[in-house]
Design a protein around this motif. Structure first.
Motif, PDB file in Angstrom:
ATOM      1  N   ALA A  15      15.290 -33.278 -11.902  1.00  0.00           N
ATOM      2  CA  ALA A  15      13.931 -33.763 -12.156  1.00  0.00           C
ATOM      3  C   ALA A  15      13.892 -35.219 -12.598  1.00  0.00           C
ATOM      4  CB  ALA A  15      13.246 -32.876 -13.194  1.00  0.00           C
ATOM      5  N   ALA A  16      14.844 -35.648 -13.409  1.00  0.00           N
ATOM      6  CA  ALA A  16      14.810 -37.004 -13.959  1.00  0.00           C
ATOM      7  C   ALA A  16      15.794 -37.938 -13.267  1.00  0.00           C
ATOM      8  CB  ALA A  16      15.107 -36.959 -15.454  1.00  0.00           C
ATOM      9  N   THR A  17      16.163 -37.628 -12.017  1.00  0.00           N
ATOM     10  CA  THR A  17      17.120 -38.465 -11.293  1.00  0.00           C
ATOM     11  C   THR A  17      16.412 -39.478 -10.398  1.00  0.00           C
ATOM     12  OG1 THR A  17      17.285 -36.909  -9.428  1.00  0.00           O
ATOM     13  CG2 THR A  17      18.807 -36.591 -11.272  1.00  0.00           C
ATOM     14  N   ARG A  18      17.155 -40.501 -10.014  1.00  0.00           N
ATOM     15  CA  ARG A  18      16.592 -41.582  -9.194  1.00  0.00           C
ATOM     16  C   ARG A  18      16.104 -41.063  -7.835  1.00  0.00           C
ATOM     17  NH1 ARG A  18      18.348 -46.018 -12.116  1.00  0.00           N
ATOM     18  NH2 ARG A  18      19.925 -45.358 -13.613  1.00  0.00           N
ATOM     19  N   HIS A  19      16.809 -40.096  -7.281  1.00  0.00           N
ATOM     20  CA  HIS A  19      16.450 -39.557  -5.967  1.00  0.00           C
ATOM     21  C   HIS A  19      15.087 -38.864  -5.985  1.00  0.00           C
ATOM     22  CE1 HIS A  19      18.359 -39.751  -2.205  1.00  0.00           C
ATOM     23  NE2 HIS A  19      18.993 -38.600  -2.167  1.00  0.00           N
ATOM     24  N   ASN A  20      14.592 -38.505  -7.157  1.00  0.00           N
ATOM     25  CA  ASN A  20      13.344 -37.750  -7.254  1.00  0.00           C
ATOM     26  C   ASN A  20      12.134 -38.603  -7.598  1.00  0.00           C
ATOM     27  OD1 ASN A  20      14.984 -35.409  -6.891  1.00  0.00           O
ATOM     28  ND2 ASN A  20      13.486 -34.218  -8.054  1.00  0.00           N
ATOM     29  N   VAL A  21      12.251 -39.914  -7.419  1.00  0.00           N
ATOM     30  CA  VAL A  21      11.128 -40.775  -7.788  1.00  0.00           C
ATOM     31  C   VAL A  21       9.893 -40.489  -6.931  1.00  0.00           C
ATOM     32  CG1 VAL A  21      11.750 -42.742  -6.297  1.00  0.00           C
ATOM     33  CG2 VAL A  21      10.544 -43.137  -8.456  1.00  0.00           C
ATOM     34  N   GLY A  22      10.089 -40.029  -5.694  1.00  0.00           N
ATOM     35  CA  GLY A  22       8.947 -39.662  -4.851  1.00  0.00           C
ATOM     36  C   GLY A  22       8.158 -38.507  -5.433  1.00  0.00           C
ATOM     37  N   TRP A  23       8.861 -37.551  -6.026  1.00  0.00           N
ATOM     38  CA  TRP A  23       8.183 -36.416  -6.678  1.00  0.00           C
ATOM     39  C   TRP A  23       7.352 -36.886  -7.865  1.00  0.00           C
ATOM     40  CZ3 TRP A  23      10.785 -31.012  -7.184  1.00  0.00           C
ATOM     41  CH2 TRP A  23      11.062 -30.517  -5.903  1.00  0.00           C
ATOM     42  N   LEU A  24       7.844 -37.889  -8.595  1.00  0.00           N
ATOM     43  CA  LEU A  24       7.101 -38.379  -9.753  1.00  0.00           C
ATOM     44  C   LEU A  24       5.739 -38.928  -9.339  1.00  0.00           C
ATOM     45  CD1 LEU A  24       9.923 -40.182 -11.776  1.00  0.00           C
ATOM     46  CD2 LEU A  24       9.057 -37.850 -12.054  1.00  0.00           C
ATOM     47  N   VAL A  25       5.693 -39.591  -8.183  1.00  0.00           N
ATOM     48  CA  VAL A  25       4.425 -40.151  -7.705  1.00  0.00           C
ATOM     49  C   VAL A  25       3.453 -39.049  -7.315  1.00  0.00           C
ATOM     50  CG1 VAL A  25       3.347 -41.536  -5.876  1.00  0.00           C
ATOM     51  CG2 VAL A  25       5.423 -42.362  -7.014  1.00  0.00           C
ATOM     52  N   VAL A  26       3.902 -38.070  -6.521  1.00  0.00           N
ATOM     53  CA  VAL A  26       2.966 -37.019  -6.100  1.00  0.00           C
ATOM     54  C   VAL A  26       2.593 -36.107  -7.275  1.00  0.00           C
ATOM     55  CG1 VAL A  26       3.550 -37.081  -3.650  1.00  0.00           C
ATOM     56  CG2 VAL A  26       4.838 -35.568  -5.176  1.00  0.00           C
ATOM     57  N   ASP A  27       3.498 -35.918  -8.227  1.00  0.00           N
ATOM     58  CA  ASP A  27       3.145 -35.157  -9.431  1.00  0.00           C
ATOM     59  C   ASP A  27       2.012 -35.854 -10.188  1.00  0.00           C
ATOM     60  OD1 ASP A  27       4.736 -32.861  -9.352  1.00  0.00           O
ATOM     61  OD2 ASP A  27       6.434 -33.848 -10.314  1.00  0.00           O
ATOM     62  N   GLU A  28       2.073 -37.181 -10.265  1.00  0.00           N
ATOM     63  CA  GLU A  28       1.020 -37.922 -10.960  1.00  0.00           C
ATOM     64  C   GLU A  28      -0.300 -37.845 -10.199  1.00  0.00           C
ATOM     65  OE1 GLU A  28      -0.966 -40.241 -13.786  1.00  0.00           O
ATOM     66  OE2 GLU A  28       0.806 -38.956 -13.857  1.00  0.00           O
ATOM     67  N   LEU A  29      -0.251 -37.910  -8.884  1.00  0.00           N
ATOM     68  CA  LEU A  29      -1.476 -37.751  -8.090  1.00  0.00           C
ATOM     69  C   LEU A  29      -2.092 -36.370  -8.317  1.00  0.00           C
ATOM     70  CD1 LEU A  29      -0.350 -39.401  -4.737  1.00  0.00           C
ATOM     71  CD2 LEU A  29      -2.284 -40.150  -6.140  1.00  0.00           C
TER      72      LEU A  29
END
Length: 214
Positions: A15-29
């Protein structure tokens, strides 16, 4: 309908890895739209409204290297044009602090993107690329992209997620060119001091030295 795909790996350990930065954006949306995720085929999805536009947010659950297995069926099921697809990804070739929106191009070694391109048979869709930098000495690529963000990176990361969220929303509401115009100059890296600041610092140091020596 538009499709915004955040690339990442399922599982708390990623969850907190660099590869998952795309998930952080859609989670915020999804958070801003006050929507919850549900399972659909090989992905978690939720629907939000961005302006007048209905948008399906997607988090593939197939692990990064087989992201196309989750994305391609959704594109086909909803009969979407490639212009209706935005993929949010980490980008090794951009320094951490950079964000850009682009159309098409090769995968740049990003395996999730590579699998989507393979499945769609085309590169002609939009990407929101968030820089994570190349690995520092002593790191291989695999270890680097699966490493966790450092504490000193958190403030910049939060700003990048905020800007990435806004860029994705503008892409959905107003189109690719507007998103590029608004965000392709984004660079959050610390700026080197200007010659004027260097000269001022030298004058201050000199004045301090004279004062202490008097």
């Amino acid at each position: 309908m538009k499709l915004i795909v955040g690339l990442g790996n399922p599982g708390a350990q990623y969850a907190a890895t660099r590869h998952n930065v795309g998930w952080l954006v859609v989670d915020e949306l999804a958070r801003q739209g006050e929507q919850t995720w549900r399972k659909d085929r090989d992905a978690e999805v939720c629907e939000v409204r961005l302006g007048a536009q209905k948008v399906l947010l997607v988090k593939p659950q197939t692990f990064m290297n087989t992201s196309g297995r989750a994305v391609v069926p959704l594109v086909r099921f909803y009969k979407l044009a490639l212009s209706d697809l935005l993929v949010v990804q980490d980008d090794l070739d951009s320094p951490f602090g950079l964000l850009k929106v682009r159309l098409g191009g090769r995968s740049g070694g990003q395996n999730g993107l590579k699998d989507i391109i393979r499945g769609l048979g085309s590169e002609d869709f939009a990407r929101l690329k968030i820089g994570i930098s190349r690995p520092p000495p002593g790191w291989d690529v695999s270890g680097w992209v699966l490493s966790k963000w450092r504490a000193e990176e958190e403030a910049t990361l939060r700003t990048l997620i905020d800007l990435g969220t806004r860029a994705a929303a503008i892409w959905a509401e107003s189109g690719l060119l507007e998103a590029q115009r608004a965000f392709n100059g984004t660079d959050l890296r610390p700026k080197p001091p200007t010659p004027e600041k260097i000269a001022a610092a030298a004058r201050d140091a000199a004045a301090t030295g004279e004062s202490s020596g008097s």
